[in-house]
Design a protein around this motif. Structure first.
Motif, PDB file in Angstrom:
ATOM      1  N   SER A 349       0.840  -1.202   0.000  1.00 55.70           N
ATOM      2  CA  SER A 349       0.000   0.000   0.000  1.00 55.70           C
ATOM      3  C   SER A 349       0.870   1.244   0.000  1.00 55.70           C
ATOM      4  N   PHE A 350       0.298   2.324  -0.551  1.00 58.52           N
ATOM      5  CA  PHE A 350       0.895   3.654  -0.499  1.00 58.52           C
ATOM      6  C   PHE A 350      -0.106   4.579   0.171  1.00 58.52           C
ATOM      7  N   THR A 351       0.389   5.505   1.002  1.00 57.53           N
ATOM      8  CA  THR A 351      -0.476   6.465   1.687  1.00 57.53           C
ATOM      9  C   THR A 351       0.086   7.864   1.526  1.00 57.53           C
ATOM     10  N   VAL A 352      -0.801   8.830   1.274  1.00 64.22           N
ATOM     11  CA  VAL A 352      -0.435  10.231   1.200  1.00 64.22           C
ATOM     12  C   VAL A 352      -1.222  10.990   2.256  1.00 64.22           C
ATOM     13  N   VAL A 353      -0.604  12.004   2.839  1.00 69.35           N
ATOM     14  CA  VAL A 353      -1.311  12.892   3.767  1.00 69.35           C
ATOM     15  C   VAL A 353      -1.348  14.269   3.124  1.00 69.35           C
ATOM     16  N   ALA A 354      -2.568  14.775   2.872  1.00 68.78           N
ATOM     17  CA  ALA A 354      -2.732  16.051   2.179  1.00 68.78           C
ATOM     18  C   ALA A 354      -3.598  16.977   3.002  1.00 68.78           C
ATOM     19  N   ALA A 355      -3.479  18.281   2.726  1.00 67.84           N
ATOM     20  CA  ALA A 355      -4.279  19.303   3.385  1.00 67.84           C
ATOM     21  C   ALA A 355      -4.815  20.246   2.323  1.00 67.84           C
ATOM     22  N   GLY A 356      -5.754  21.099   2.725  1.00 66.82           N
ATOM     23  CA  GLY A 356      -6.372  22.049   1.820  1.00 66.82           C
ATOM     24  C   GLY A 356      -7.848  22.118   2.057  1.00 66.82           C
ATOM     25  N   SER A 357      -8.487  23.036   1.362  1.00 70.22           N
ATOM     26  CA  SER A 357      -9.923  23.194   1.528  1.00 70.22           C
ATOM     27  C   SER A 357     -10.641  21.930   1.074  1.00 70.22           C
ATOM     28  N   ASN A 358     -11.570  21.521   1.911  1.00 66.60           N
ATOM     29  CA  ASN A 358     -12.336  20.323   1.591  1.00 66.60           C
ATOM     30  C   ASN A 358     -13.482  20.662   0.646  1.00 66.60           C
ATOM     31  N   PRO A 359     -13.909  19.686  -0.135  1.00 64.51           N
ATOM     32  CA  PRO A 359     -13.434  18.294  -0.115  1.00 64.51           C
ATOM     33  C   PRO A 359     -12.207  18.088  -0.974  1.00 64.51           C
ATOM     34  N   LEU A 360     -11.339  17.175  -0.495  1.00 63.95           N
ATOM     35  CA  LEU A 360     -10.171  16.776  -1.288  1.00 63.95           C
ATOM     36  C   LEU A 360     -10.511  15.479  -2.018  1.00 63.95           C
ATOM     37  N   SER A 361     -10.083  15.355  -3.250  1.00 64.27           N
ATOM     38  CA  SER A 361     -10.248  14.117  -4.004  1.00 64.27           C
ATOM     39  C   SER A 361      -8.883  13.582  -4.385  1.00 64.27           C
ATOM     40  N   TYR A 362      -8.799  12.242  -4.535  1.00 59.50           N
ATOM     41  CA  TYR A 362      -7.530  11.572  -4.801  1.00 59.50           C
ATOM     42  C   TYR A 362      -7.675  10.696  -6.040  1.00 59.50           C
ATOM     43  N   GLN A 363      -6.594  10.620  -6.820  1.00 63.49           N
ATOM     44  CA  GLN A 363      -6.545   9.678  -7.937  1.00 63.49           C
ATOM     45  C   GLN A 363      -5.142   9.122  -8.045  1.00 63.49           C
ATOM     46  N   TRP A 364      -4.998   7.831  -7.734  1.00 70.10           N
ATOM     47  CA  TRP A 364      -3.716   7.159  -7.875  1.00 70.10           C
ATOM     48  C   TRP A 364      -3.564   6.687  -9.314  1.00 70.10           C
ATOM     49  N   LYS A 365      -2.329   6.838  -9.831  1.00 68.25           N
ATOM     50  CA  LYS A 365      -2.053   6.467 -11.216  1.00 68.25           C
ATOM     51  C   LYS A 365      -0.726   5.718 -11.294  1.00 68.25           C
ATOM     52  N   SER A 366      -0.626   4.871 -12.301  1.00 69.77           N
ATOM     53  CA  SER A 366       0.655   4.223 -12.604  1.00 69.77           C
ATOM     54  C   SER A 366       1.398   5.086 -13.614  1.00 69.77           C
ATOM     55  N   VAL A 367       2.737   5.002 -13.538  1.00 73.33           N
ATOM     56  CA  VAL A 367       3.582   5.819 -14.420  1.00 73.33           C
ATOM     57  C   VAL A 367       4.490   4.874 -15.195  1.00 73.33           C
ATOM     58  N   SER A 368       4.427   4.954 -16.531  1.00 77.05           N
ATOM     59  CA  SER A 368       5.275   4.115 -17.377  1.00 77.05           C
ATOM     60  C   SER A 368       5.685   4.920 -18.600  1.00 77.05           C
ATOM     61  N   GLY A 369       6.990   5.080 -18.778  1.00 81.67           N
ATOM     62  CA  GLY A 369       7.490   5.830 -19.923  1.00 81.67           C
ATOM     63  C   GLY A 369       7.022   7.266 -19.927  1.00 81.67           C
ATOM     64  N   GLY A 370       6.834   7.857 -18.764  1.00 82.21           N
ATOM     65  CA  GLY A 370       6.384   9.232 -18.674  1.00 82.21           C
ATOM     66  C   GLY A 370       4.899   9.408 -18.852  1.00 82.21           C
ATOM     67  N   VAL A 371       4.141   8.298 -19.050  1.00 76.81           N
ATOM     68  CA  VAL A 371       2.695   8.354 -19.252  1.00 76.81           C
ATOM     69  C   VAL A 371       2.011   7.818 -18.003  1.00 76.81           C
TER      70      VAL A 371
END
Length: 1017
Positions: A349-371
């Motif tokens: 698993s990977f976890t990020v801790v973020a702050a800012g005005s709510n609501p916050l949305s998250y999108q995890w992506k894979s990275v391959s060849g800069g894409v």
């Protein structure tokens, strides 16, 4: 007499309104009408809604309804319709109910609120399908046919008060039975529904619309005292109902300048008032169920709740948190995700801790060849702060990033790497070590491992058509492989295949397994080669001290094993599918053998005589700790190899006591004694068999096989002869014979030990198998306890005496005493004085270890290790003594006829090399624990019996021998067939007078010569 609640129309409505502004009776009926149809006798108050009119009867002031009646009736609620915008937030109803018959329509509802625009709401169901026999239950639904059940079982002929509530703000129904207040036990419906416009209360007939029935006959329920109101106290007069929160406010997170609102709703005795507070301070104007704050500032951040006051108490809502950010804040990342390295099959698993005005949305992506691309595959949480790979695969190795977004911007995390390594390659022994040491269950059932082993089973060992179970083994151990959902896609590996298996560990009823599945591409079973020999079988343990040791048994579990020269329980002549039965070795020790239903064994005839059995050591026990339930499981009928029979004949015995003819696999020979062992192999299938002595390189020069090489035939036999000399003393010889049949090979092993010169002088010298409770007997309390009671005598007073007549002392550490079935004592040094001194003795007695508060007084006495004591059987048995290396020093076999009919011990007589004689035959000392038969110490010379000379013999049948007896001594009769041969004791006793007579019925027949003499001692 029935007591009825009388409420007189509008007068009572006005009276209740005067008591509380929120309390109003909307409908009341005690059904005090003339007998007849409700719609006819109620002067238009009740009308038919559906079905055949006139089918809901009133009789004796009680309304009857049920599934055998014809119409659904309803009456209007004053002031309706009632909706979520009505002044009142709730509708309450109550009535009394007495069941005349059990409802048989499990899906029917009998009582409900009704609105023409929405249909029936707050439906009350009656059913029997979840109740105890002869009982019924009630349930409630908002509008669908899936009621929430009140779990109280209700009885016929008993009157109950049923109370319902319908919350207009969210259309939720609640049901009580016999409540004292609104806080009483209740159940609320969970089905979804729309907002309601309630206008009526209805009685329904869920059985359909049969012909009109205007009598009480066949009714399901008798109904009375109907009330519908807007408060709990309206329908349960006299109840006290403190306020209850029905809707809780929610937390809020906004930016400065926003408008926020919180809503609650409470119920209870009115009037109900609301006061919103923040951080413990009243909010001006916050006195309604909804609090609205416009243009909020950062300073208004804090904790908010509403204090609710009713006529019967005060309560608070939950504390809801308000966070007001100063200005719109775009996302920022305070804690970046970290690189992960795992093994295939593990959780990553990977976890990020973020702050800012709510609501916050998250999108995890894979990275391959800069894409970057959204993550595909078996992954969870790709739109949350934590993304999880439940079963990491090699293909998921790579780089990942998360993008955090809110209304004011976007931020991207650093790029992180997931490294997924292949499963580690381990030995089977390593897999077996991955269990806890209490329950012996696997400590990790998610990680994948790869191991290689040889298949040791011939059939699929599990039932069904979609899974395979087989066993594999390497040089470190064995393990089961449960290959799930494989049968449709793969082939079962065959015995002798070397396979590589990848999968996680699991356990099934104590059996440790490697569990690949075709549903997971990370797991696999690959055949590397075929036709390999099976690994050498491990010897199946029978010794209870081993089988009760889970550390040893767990290490051996899953291994290919052999039980040589065992006997099958013949209670059932054929093998019973799915059943366990006992196999017994030459020591009368037993082990469970399991007949697997998926093999060719069930229904086959069991072989007779000693057989050698091959199979897998398995386990089946339902609950932890998994430290028992071990079972031996052959995988095909051919793994019962035999029968192989042998006979041991002992001659020229230096010491008597062992069985001269026997089938033991363990023997003790003293110099000069001779063993002739004849082994015969025969193929149960009728084929040819070959018996071949195996040259172990350690046999004595004084031993030999009749044929050193192979002997082949339909019944092949070979004979082993051994007569040791003094040069063999101290040696243990392992005699091995291989028996080859078309169905398999049996390796048969015998152990023969020649004791050292000093060990030859160590002997089982006396044993006491039949204690007495007669306090007047000389055999009572033979060990000299301070207290010996009838309740423990049969256990406590049995004993075995071991004497040492050598010139050396023996440290008894790890020496063992066995009763032929169970090890009764292992000398482990835990008690001081565990030494067998020269010209001395030790006594093993039968008390459990908990009885040492009353120990023997004879000294050198040691308690048995097991609660059953030494357990000497009056029906006959075996006694065995092994030295510290596990070699047999002495064995005694006795039968029930050997034991004296009089209570006494058995002692060797007249020397330690002679056979056992009841002491009642040879001495007035019936028991002599710790002494020679005559009571003398072991350091003294053995007493020589005195001859009786005045014997008169009268021939015939019986023979009588008359003589002058000494009443103070025991007289003993001896006999031999030759004056030069050794005489043996026939009988003996103590006579009460000088007139002694021995009578021998059926003496040895002529022409045998009969030589007799009598002694006293």
């Amino acid at each position: 007499m029935k007591t009825k609640l009388k409420i007189l129309g509008s007068l009572m409505v006005l009276f209740l309104a005067a008591l509380g502004a929120q309390a109003t009776i909307l409908l009341q009926d005690d059904f005090t009408y003339a007998d007849g149809s409700l719609t006819n006798v109620s002067s238009g108050k009740w009308a038919t809604f559906s079905g055949n009119a006139g089918g809901t009867p009133v009789s004796g002031g009680v309304l009857y309804n049920g599934q055998n009646y014809s119409d659904d009736v309803l009456a209007a609620l004053a002031g309706g319709p009632y909706t979520s915008s009505s002044t009142s937030n709730y509708l309450y109803f109550s009535f009394t109910l007495n069941a005349q018959a059990l409802p048989t329509n499990s899906g029917g509802y009998y009582f409900a609120l009704y609105g023409s625009s929405v249909g029936f709401r707050s439906r009350v169901y009656a059913f029997t399908n979840t109740a105890a026999p002869g009982k019924f239950r009630l349930g409630v639904a908002n509008s669908a046919g899936s009621p929430a059940t009140n779990t109280t079982d209700l009885s016929l002929g008993t009157t109950y008060t049923v109370v319902g509530r319908f919350l207009l703000t969210n259309s939720t129904a609640t049901l009580w039975i016999n409540p004292v207040s609104s806080a009483s036990l209740n159940v609320s419906a969970t089905d979804a529904t729309t907002s309601a416009g309630i206008t009526n209360f209805s009685f329904r007939q869920p059985g359909g619309a049969p012909a009109a029935n205007t009598t009480a006959a066949g009714a399901t329920f008798a109904i009375d005292n109907l009330l519908v109101g807007t408060a709990f106290a309206d329908v349960v007069p006299g109840s006290v109902n403190p306020p209850t929160v029905l809707i809780q406010p929610n937390d809020t997170n906004v930016v400065a300048g926003s408008t926020i609102s919180f809503t609650t709703l409470a119920d209870g005795d009115g009037p109900i008032s609301y006061q919103w507070q923040t951080n413990g301070v009243n909010i001006a104007g916050g006195t309604s169920a909804t609090l609205t704050l416009a243009n909020v500032t950062v300073a208004q951040s804090g904790n908010y709740y509403c204090q609710i006051t009713g006529a019967s108490g005060v309560t608070n809502t939950r504390v809801n948190t308000v966070v007001v950010s100063a200005v719109p804040v775009p996302p920022s990342i305070s804690t970046q995700p970290q690189n992960q390295t795992v093994t295939a099959g593990d959780i990553a698993s990977f976890t990020v801790v973020a702050a800012g005005s709510n609501p916050l949305s998250y999108q995890w992506k894979s990275v391959s060849g800069g894409v970057t691309n959204n993550i595909a595959g078996s992954v969870t949480g790709t739109n949350t702060a934590t993304v999880t790979f439940p079963i990491a695969t090699l293909a998921q190795s790579g780089n990942y990033v998360v993008i955090v977004t809110n209304a004011f911007g976007t931020n991207s995390s650093v790029q992180v790497t997931l490294t997924v390594n292949p499963p580690p390659v381990v030995t089977i022994g390593n897999l077996r070590s991955r269990v806890d040491n209490v329950n012996y269950a696997p400590t990790n059932t998610t990680s994948f491992f790869t191991t290689t082993g040889t298949v040791t089973t011939y059939n699929n060992m599990t039932s069904g058509s979609v899974n395979y179970e087989f066993f594999i083994q390497d040089n470190t151990g064995g393990i089961a492989v449960f290959w799930a959902a494989s049968a449709a896609n793969n082939s079962l590996p065959r015995a002798g295949d070397i396979v590589q298996v990848t999968g996680p560990l699991a356990q099934f009823n104590g059996l440790l397994e490697l569990s690949p599945t075709t549903a997971n591409a990370l797991t696999s079973v690959t055949v590397l080669s075929s036709g390999n020999p099976l690994p050498a079988p491990q010897v199946l343990p029978f010794d209870p001290s081993v089988t009760a040791n889970p550390a040893i048994m767990e290490a051996l579990e899953g291994s290919y094993c052999v039980a040589s020269n065992v006997f099958l329980d013949a209670t059932a002549p054929t093998f019973v599918s799915g059943a366990n039965f006992l196999i017994t070795n030459s020591l009368n020790q037993t082990f469970d053998l399991f007949v697997n239903a998926n093999t060719d064994i069930p229904g086959q005839t069991k072989p007779t005589g000693p057989v050698t059995v091959y199979g897998i050591l398995g386990q089946f026990i339902a609950a932890a700790p998994f430290t028992s339930g071990y079972e031996f499981t052959p995988s095909r009928l051919a793994e019962f190899v035999g029968p192989v029979t042998w006979t041991n004949v002992l001659s020229r015995l230096v010491r008597r006591g062992d069985a001269p003819t026997n089938t033991y696999t363990e023997s003790v020979l003293r110099p000069g004694e001779k063993l002739v062992m004849t082994v015969t192999g025969a193929d149960p299938a009728g084929g040819s068999v070959t018996v071949t002595p195996v040259d172990t390189g350690v046999l004595s020069a004084n031993s030999s096989w009749t044929t050193p090489g192979a002997v082949t035939g339909a019944s092949a036999a070979n004979t082993f002869t051994f007569q040791p000399t003094a040069a063999d003393a101290g040696s243990n010889y392992v005699v091995t014979l291989e028996v080859d049949l078309a169905s398999g090979t049996s390796t048969n092993i015998w152990n023969i030990y020649v004791p050292t010169a000093d060990e030859q002088q160590v002997v089982i010298s006396e044993f006491f198998a039949n204690p007495t409770t007669n306090v007047l007997s000389h055999a009572f309390n033979p060990l000299g306890r301070a207290l010996d009671t009838n309740s423990t005598i049969t256990l406590n007073d049995q004993y075995i005496e071991i004497a040492n007549l050598s010139g050396s002392s023996f440290d008894l550490f790890n020496w063992k005493v066995n009763n032929g079935t169970v090890i009764k004592k292992t000398f482990d040094g835990s008690t001081s004085g565990q030494t067998l001194s020269s010209s001395n003795y030790v006594v093993l007695f039968g008390s459990p270890t908990t009885d040492l508060i009353n120990p023997p007084s004879i000294g050198q006495a040691f308690v048995s290790d097991v609660s059953g004591g030494v357990a000497l059987k009056s029906s006959g048995g075996t006694l065995m003594l092994h030295n510290q290396d596990g070699h047999l020093i002495d064995r005694v076999v006795y039968t029930s006829s050997d034991l004296s009919t009089n209570v006494s011990s058995m002692s060797r007589f007249p020397t330690i090399n002679d056979g056992f004689v009841p002491q009642a035959y040879i001495n007035t000392n019936l028991v002599t624990a710790g002494a020679q038969y005559d009571g003398g110490s072991w350091s003294a010379n053995t007493k020589v019996p005195a001859a009786v000379t005045n014997v008169v013999l009268a021939a015939g049948n019986p023979i009588t021998l008359s003589f002058t007896a000494d009443p103070t001594l025991a007289s003993t009769l001896w006999q031999s067939d030759s004056v030069t041969n050794k005489f043996h004791v026939v009988f003996g006793q103590q006579f009460g007078s000088p007139s002694g007579v021995f009578s021998v019925t059926n003496p040895p027949p002529v022409p045998n010569k009969q030589f007799w003499f009598i002694t006293t001692q």
